[in-house]
Design a protein around this motif. Structure first.
Motif, PDB file in Angstrom:
ATOM      1  N   LYS A  70      21.249  -7.550  -8.654  1.00 50.42           N
ATOM      2  CA  LYS A  70      19.885  -7.813  -9.113  1.00 50.42           C
ATOM      3  C   LYS A  70      19.846  -9.030 -10.039  1.00 50.42           C
ATOM      4  O   LYS A  70      18.934  -9.864  -9.958  1.00 50.42           O
ATOM      5  CB  LYS A  70      19.319  -6.586  -9.808  1.00 50.42           C
ATOM      6  CG  LYS A  70      18.986  -5.452  -8.850  1.00 50.42           C
ATOM      7  CD  LYS A  70      18.235  -4.326  -9.538  1.00 50.42           C
ATOM      8  CE  LYS A  70      17.838  -3.240  -8.538  1.00 50.42           C
ATOM      9  NZ  LYS A  70      17.090  -2.135  -9.196  1.00 50.42           N
ATOM     10  N   SER A 125      17.845 -12.589  -9.238  1.00 53.96           N
ATOM     11  CA  SER A 125      16.862 -13.140 -10.160  1.00 53.96           C
ATOM     12  C   SER A 125      17.146 -14.602 -10.488  1.00 53.96           C
ATOM     13  O   SER A 125      16.256 -15.336 -10.922  1.00 53.96           O
ATOM     14  CB  SER A 125      16.824 -12.329 -11.456  1.00 53.96           C
ATOM     15  OG  SER A 125      18.033 -12.462 -12.177  1.00 53.96           O
ATOM     16  N   PRO A 175      10.615 -12.911  -6.829  1.00 57.61           N
ATOM     17  CA  PRO A 175      10.058 -11.634  -6.382  1.00 57.61           C
ATOM     18  C   PRO A 175       8.782 -11.870  -5.566  1.00 57.61           C
ATOM     19  O   PRO A 175       7.952 -12.713  -5.921  1.00 57.61           O
ATOM     20  CB  PRO A 175       9.761 -10.898  -7.691  1.00 57.61           C
ATOM     21  CG  PRO A 175       9.621 -11.977  -8.715  1.00 57.61           C
ATOM     22  CD  PRO A 175      10.527 -13.074  -8.292  1.00 57.61           C
ATOM     23  N   SER A 183       5.815  -9.695  -2.747  1.00 58.23           N
ATOM     24  CA  SER A 183       5.344  -8.395  -2.258  1.00 58.23           C
ATOM     25  C   SER A 183       4.194  -8.608  -1.289  1.00 58.23           C
ATOM     26  O   SER A 183       3.593  -9.685  -1.221  1.00 58.23           O
ATOM     27  CB  SER A 183       4.892  -7.511  -3.429  1.00 58.23           C
ATOM     28  OG  SER A 183       3.814  -8.116  -4.122  1.00 58.23           O
ATOM     29  N   SER A 226       7.969  -4.797  -1.113  1.00 58.89           N
ATOM     30  CA  SER A 226       8.329  -5.781  -2.131  1.00 58.89           C
ATOM     31  C   SER A 226       9.804  -6.136  -2.010  1.00 58.89           C
ATOM     32  O   SER A 226      10.599  -5.380  -1.436  1.00 58.89           O
ATOM     33  CB  SER A 226       8.036  -5.236  -3.538  1.00 58.89           C
ATOM     34  OG  SER A 226       8.780  -4.049  -3.781  1.00 58.89           O
ATOM     35  N   GLY A 227      10.148  -7.292  -2.559  1.00 56.78           N
ATOM     36  CA  GLY A 227      11.541  -7.713  -2.468  1.00 56.78           C
ATOM     37  C   GLY A 227      11.746  -9.083  -3.057  1.00 56.78           C
ATOM     38  O   GLY A 227      11.027  -9.491  -3.978  1.00 56.78           O
ATOM     39  N   TRP A 228      12.714  -9.814  -2.502  1.00 55.23           N
ATOM     40  CA  TRP A 228      13.110 -11.118  -3.039  1.00 55.23           C
ATOM     41  C   TRP A 228      13.081 -12.158  -1.936  1.00 55.23           C
ATOM     42  O   TRP A 228      13.516 -11.906  -0.804  1.00 55.23           O
ATOM     43  CB  TRP A 228      14.513 -11.033  -3.628  1.00 55.23           C
ATOM     44  CG  TRP A 228      14.619 -10.069  -4.773  1.00 55.23           C
ATOM     45  CD1 TRP A 228      14.870  -8.722  -4.689  1.00 55.23           C
ATOM     46  CD2 TRP A 228      14.447 -10.366  -6.155  1.00 55.23           C
ATOM     47  NE1 TRP A 228      14.870  -8.173  -5.936  1.00 55.23           N
ATOM     48  CE2 TRP A 228      14.614  -9.151  -6.863  1.00 55.23           C
ATOM     49  CE3 TRP A 228      14.176 -11.525  -6.865  1.00 55.23           C
ATOM     50  CZ2 TRP A 228      14.527  -9.070  -8.246  1.00 55.23           C
ATOM     51  CZ3 TRP A 228      14.092 -11.455  -8.248  1.00 55.23           C
ATOM     52  CH2 TRP A 228      14.270 -10.238  -8.919  1.00 55.23           C
ATOM     53  N   THR A 269      14.194  -6.932   1.123  1.00 54.63           N
ATOM     54  CA  THR A 269      13.282  -5.993   0.482  1.00 54.63           C
ATOM     55  C   THR A 269      14.039  -5.046  -0.435  1.00 54.63           C
ATOM     56  O   THR A 269      15.260  -4.884  -0.328  1.00 54.63           O
ATOM     57  CB  THR A 269      12.503  -5.172   1.524  1.00 54.63           C
ATOM     58  OG1 THR A 269      13.412  -4.283   2.186  1.00 54.63           O
ATOM     59  CG2 THR A 269      11.853  -6.074   2.561  1.00 54.63           C
ATOM     60  N   ASP A 270      13.305  -4.401  -1.315  1.00 53.65           N
ATOM     61  CA  ASP A 270      13.932  -3.478  -2.267  1.00 53.65           C
ATOM     62  C   ASP A 270      14.579  -2.289  -1.577  1.00 53.65           C
ATOM     63  O   ASP A 270      15.487  -1.662  -2.132  1.00 53.65           O
ATOM     64  CB  ASP A 270      12.884  -2.983  -3.279  1.00 53.65           C
ATOM     65  CG  ASP A 270      12.378  -4.106  -4.174  1.00 53.65           C
ATOM     66  OD1 ASP A 270      13.135  -5.081  -4.372  1.00 53.65           O
ATOM     67  OD2 ASP A 270      11.230  -4.025  -4.655  1.00 53.65           O
ATOM     68  N   ASP A 271      14.106  -1.967  -0.365  1.00 58.39           N
ATOM     69  CA  ASP A 271      14.693  -0.827   0.340  1.00 58.39           C
ATOM     70  C   ASP A 271      15.716  -1.247   1.395  1.00 58.39           C
ATOM     71  O   ASP A 271      16.080  -0.470   2.271  1.00 58.39           O
ATOM     72  CB  ASP A 271      13.591   0.033   0.986  1.00 58.39           C
ATOM     73  CG  ASP A 271      12.746  -0.741   1.996  1.00 58.39           C
ATOM     74  OD1 ASP A 271      13.002  -1.958   2.182  1.00 58.39           O
ATOM     75  OD2 ASP A 271      11.836  -0.140   2.600  1.00 58.39           O
TER      76      ASP A 271
END
Length: 363
Positions: free
Chosen positions: A311, A315, A320, A322, A327-329, A341-343
């Protein structure tokens, strides 16, 4: 560098470029007047390149990289695979190969001869001898048939993937590594949503082997990526080219290649999740990273052996984002974009970010 990390890096970059890994093969032309060659149509040049057979050769390759990748240095595992200065490549055209990659004052050499692979790193004077069991070698060969295992095959994959969505033309001739070549130019049709303006491939007039690949992005006048042979000799290579003797004092490790059943399962799971959304230049590749693989990312180490915080790393070089897809990067370069994505889902392509968002939202 860990060869698995290097392979992953090359695969990700190749996918992001949308050219099936072409980025590993090309360089700048030599000076001089353009050679006079027989007229040839673009379709004829494409067809003869697609039908070209791998040849034995030895050559020097130089890479100019202005992809606009994040300045993460060695923090990102495998990142230094993209910063090589030059390479010396030899092949017998039938599976044996030797590649020496130079980065600064250090050099990494990889020699493959049948079921034996040597990897040597001059930085710490270490060598690894890997024996590939016959059953694993056969499995690898079956998977490699028809894939990008030599420059001609790599170019063939590129031409096969984007020729229908491109305007293809022969734009004169050039001299590359003192060899006469045709300049084949692929330009995306107006309907294609892509970050790329054109891809130029210098194709050897006699052998039909690509000698230089140049990737040009929208909004820039200089190449985002160029790889080219500065020297090349088409000839049968001596057997000694594919033999390796560790230098005096080298630390030698021997091991037998094997695939952990769990790793095989993870690879199969990841492959089943991958799909192409769209076609041609604006293709987006989507997939999902298995949960177990994501857990392994949390234990990753950089080139110096230090623990990497995924993470914190994201960054530093991603922003970031969404949308309806979640959402994600987002990572952006001159020639491609990628979303994680966050998942654990991802999408990559040589396309604007909106195309990736649409691909992630597609059912």
């Amino acid at each position: 560098m860990d060869p698995k990390r290097k392979a992953i890096t090359a695969a990700v970059v190749g996918t992001a470029l949308g050219v099936g890994g072409l980025a590993v093969v090309a360089m700048p032309a030599t000076a001089g007047d353009a050679p006079v060659l027989p007229q040839i149509s673009a379709e004829e040049l494409v067809r003869s390149t697609l039908n070209a057979k791998p040849m034995a050769f030895d050559g020097k390759v130089k890479v100019d990289n202005d992809l606009g990748l994040p300045a993460v240095g060695r923090t990102l595992p495998g990142a230094s695979a993209l910063s090589i200065d030059s390479a010396q490549v030899s092949t017998d055209g039938a599976g044996k190969s030797k590649m020496s990659l130079t980065e600064g004052s250090s050099q990494q050499t990889i020699v493959r001869n049948g079921e034996t692979v040597w990897e040597y790193n001059s930085k710490d004077n270490s060598a690894t001898k890997i024996t590939i069991p016959p059953e694993l070698a056969k499995e690898h060969k079956n998977k490699s048939d028809g894939q990008a295992v030599d420059p001609a095959t790599v170019a063939s994959e590129l031409l096969g993937k984007v020729r229908e969505s491109s305007t293809i033309a022969v734009d004169g001739t050039s001299s590359v590594a003192n060899r006469a070549a045709y300049e084949l130019v692929l330009t995306p049709k107006p309907t294609e949503r892509t970050l790329l303006r054109e891809i130029r491939v210098a194709i050897d007039e006699q052998t039909r082997m690509p000698l230089r690949v140049t990737v040009l992005a929208n909004g820039t006048s200089s190449p985002a990526f160029e790889a080219s042979f500065s020297e090349i000799n088409f000839a049968n290579q001596p057997a000694s080219n594919f033999e390796f003797t560790p230098p005096k004092g080298a630390k030698v490790t021997e091991k037998t290649a094997e695939i952990d059943p769990k790793d095989r399962e993870l690879a199969a799971q990841a492959k089943s999740e991958v799909k192409a959304v769209g076609d041609g230049w604006d293709t987006a590749i989507t997939g999902k990273i298995p949960a177990d693989a994501l857990a392994k990312v949390g234990t990753a180490k950089d080139g110096e052996g230090n623990q990497v915080d995924p993470k914190a790393l994201l960054s530093r070089f991603a922003k970031p984002v969404s949308g309806a897809w979640g959402s994600g990067w987002l990572v952006t370069t001159k020639v491609g974009t990628g979303v994680l994505t966050d998942d654990g889902r991802y999408a990559v392509g040589a396309v604007p970010e909106q195309v990736l968002f649409e691909a992630l939202a597609a059912k």
